[in-house]
Design an enzyme around this catalytic site. Structure first.
Site, PDB file in Angstrom:
ATOM      1  N   GLU A 115     -29.625 -15.025  19.894  1.00 30.46           N
ATOM      2  CA  GLU A 115     -30.546 -14.514  18.873  1.00 30.46           C
ATOM      3  C   GLU A 115     -30.823 -15.564  17.801  1.00 30.46           C
ATOM      4  OE1 GLU A 115     -27.885 -13.122  20.140  1.00 30.46           O
ATOM      5  OE2 GLU A 115     -27.947 -10.931  20.087  1.00 30.46           O
ATOM      6  N   CYS A 125     -25.198 -18.105  19.160  1.00 33.36           N
ATOM      7  CA  CYS A 125     -25.716 -16.963  19.920  1.00 33.36           C
ATOM      8  C   CYS A 125     -27.190 -17.148  20.279  1.00 33.36           C
ATOM      9  CB  CYS A 125     -25.607 -15.690  19.090  1.00 33.36           C
ATOM     10  SG  CYS A 125     -23.938 -15.143  18.721  1.00 33.36           S
ATOM     11  N   ASN A 140     -27.639 -18.279  24.488  1.00 36.10           N
ATOM     12  CA  ASN A 140     -26.432 -18.779  23.824  1.00 36.10           C
ATOM     13  C   ASN A 140     -26.078 -20.174  24.310  1.00 36.10           C
ATOM     14  OD1 ASN A 140     -25.866 -17.166  26.138  1.00 36.10           O
ATOM     15  ND2 ASN A 140     -23.728 -16.958  25.572  1.00 36.10           N
TER      16      ASN A 140
HETATM   17  N1  THU Z   1     -23.477 -13.768  22.289  1.00 38.11           N
HETATM   18  C1  THU Z   1     -24.814 -13.864  22.069  1.00 38.11           C
HETATM   19  O1  THU Z   1     -25.432 -14.904  22.345  1.00 38.11           O
HETATM   20  N2  THU Z   1     -25.451 -12.803  21.538  1.00 38.11           N
HETATM   21  C2  THU Z   1     -24.872 -11.594  21.321  1.00 38.11           C
HETATM   22  O2  THU Z   1     -25.536 -10.679  20.877  1.00 38.11           O
HETATM   23  C3  THU Z   1     -23.451 -11.402  21.630  1.00 38.11           C
HETATM   24  C4  THU Z   1     -22.697 -12.624  21.924  1.00 38.11           C
HETATM   25  C5  THU Z   1     -22.802 -14.908  22.941  1.00 38.11           C
HETATM   26  C6  THU Z   1     -21.864 -15.690  22.103  1.00 38.11           C
HETATM   27  C7  THU Z   1     -20.982 -16.297  23.155  1.00 38.11           C
HETATM   28  O3  THU Z   1     -21.603 -17.459  23.660  1.00 38.11           O
HETATM   29  C8  THU Z   1     -20.960 -15.255  24.267  1.00 38.11           C
HETATM   30  O4  THU Z   1     -22.071 -14.434  24.035  1.00 38.11           O
HETATM   31  C9  THU Z   1     -19.701 -14.431  24.309  1.00 38.11           C
HETATM   32  O5  THU Z   1     -19.414 -13.880  23.059  1.00 38.11           O
END
Ligand code: THU
Length: 165
Positions: free
Chosen positions: A76, A74, A63
């Protein structure tokens, strides 16, 4: 009154890390490793994603946050968009996700958020192939969904655009 009820079920298989194949372990290890490159100074929730391409290559993402919160992305989607940008002809076969905060990997699995699910659905329809999702937690469990469809009942994809009434 004729009331219709639809019960949708989904299958998630829970394995221990040790029960996974060597390739799956490699993918999970890569996702765990990728958490360390996350840029998450705001949430301090460090997520790593690792994709397995058809050619065996592993692509990772994490992220990437921003002071203007919605501008971040995110793990993913960072990984998927990178893979699609660099290797547009390579099917994505599997995705492993791990998250780290408060000094350790999370006790619960981290599953993809709604927007990432939608992007993963596009990947499945683009390559006409399931993406296996592997979600890791520090109890050494791996939750496995055989397709993003398992996480998305009544999803909207490109077929929905052409559906007839
Ligand atoms: N986040 C992800 O990168 N992937 C996920 O599956 C859940 C959430 C990140 C977004 C943000 O930077 C942090 O986690 C908190 O929500």
């Amino acid at each position: 009154v004729q009331m219709k009820q639809i019960n949708l079920t989904t299958k998630i298989t829970v394995y221990s890390y040790d029960e996974c194949t060597e390739l799956e372990k490699k993918l999970i290890d890569a996702a765990k490793e990728a958490t360390s490159n996350a840029y998450a100074p705001y949430s301090e929730f460090y997520v790593g994603a690792a994709l397995l391409l058809e050619n065996g290559q592993i692509i990772t993402g994490n992220n990437q946050e921003n002071a203007a919160y919605p501008s971040g992305l995110c793990a993913e989607r960072t990984a998927v968009f990178y893979a699609n940008a660099q290797y547009p002809n390579q099917k994505i076969e599997a995705l492993a996700i791990a998250a780290f905060n408060n000094g350790d990997f999370t006790l619960d699995i981290t599953s993809p958020c709604g927007s990432c699910r939608q992007v993963l659905l596009e990947v499945e329809s683009r390559y006409n192939s399931d993406v296996k999702i592997l979600m890791y937690n520090r109890k050494n469990e791996v939750y496995v969904a055989e397709s993003i469809i398992s996480l998305m009942p009544l999803s909207f994809d490109k077929k929905s655009l052409n559906s007839e009434i």
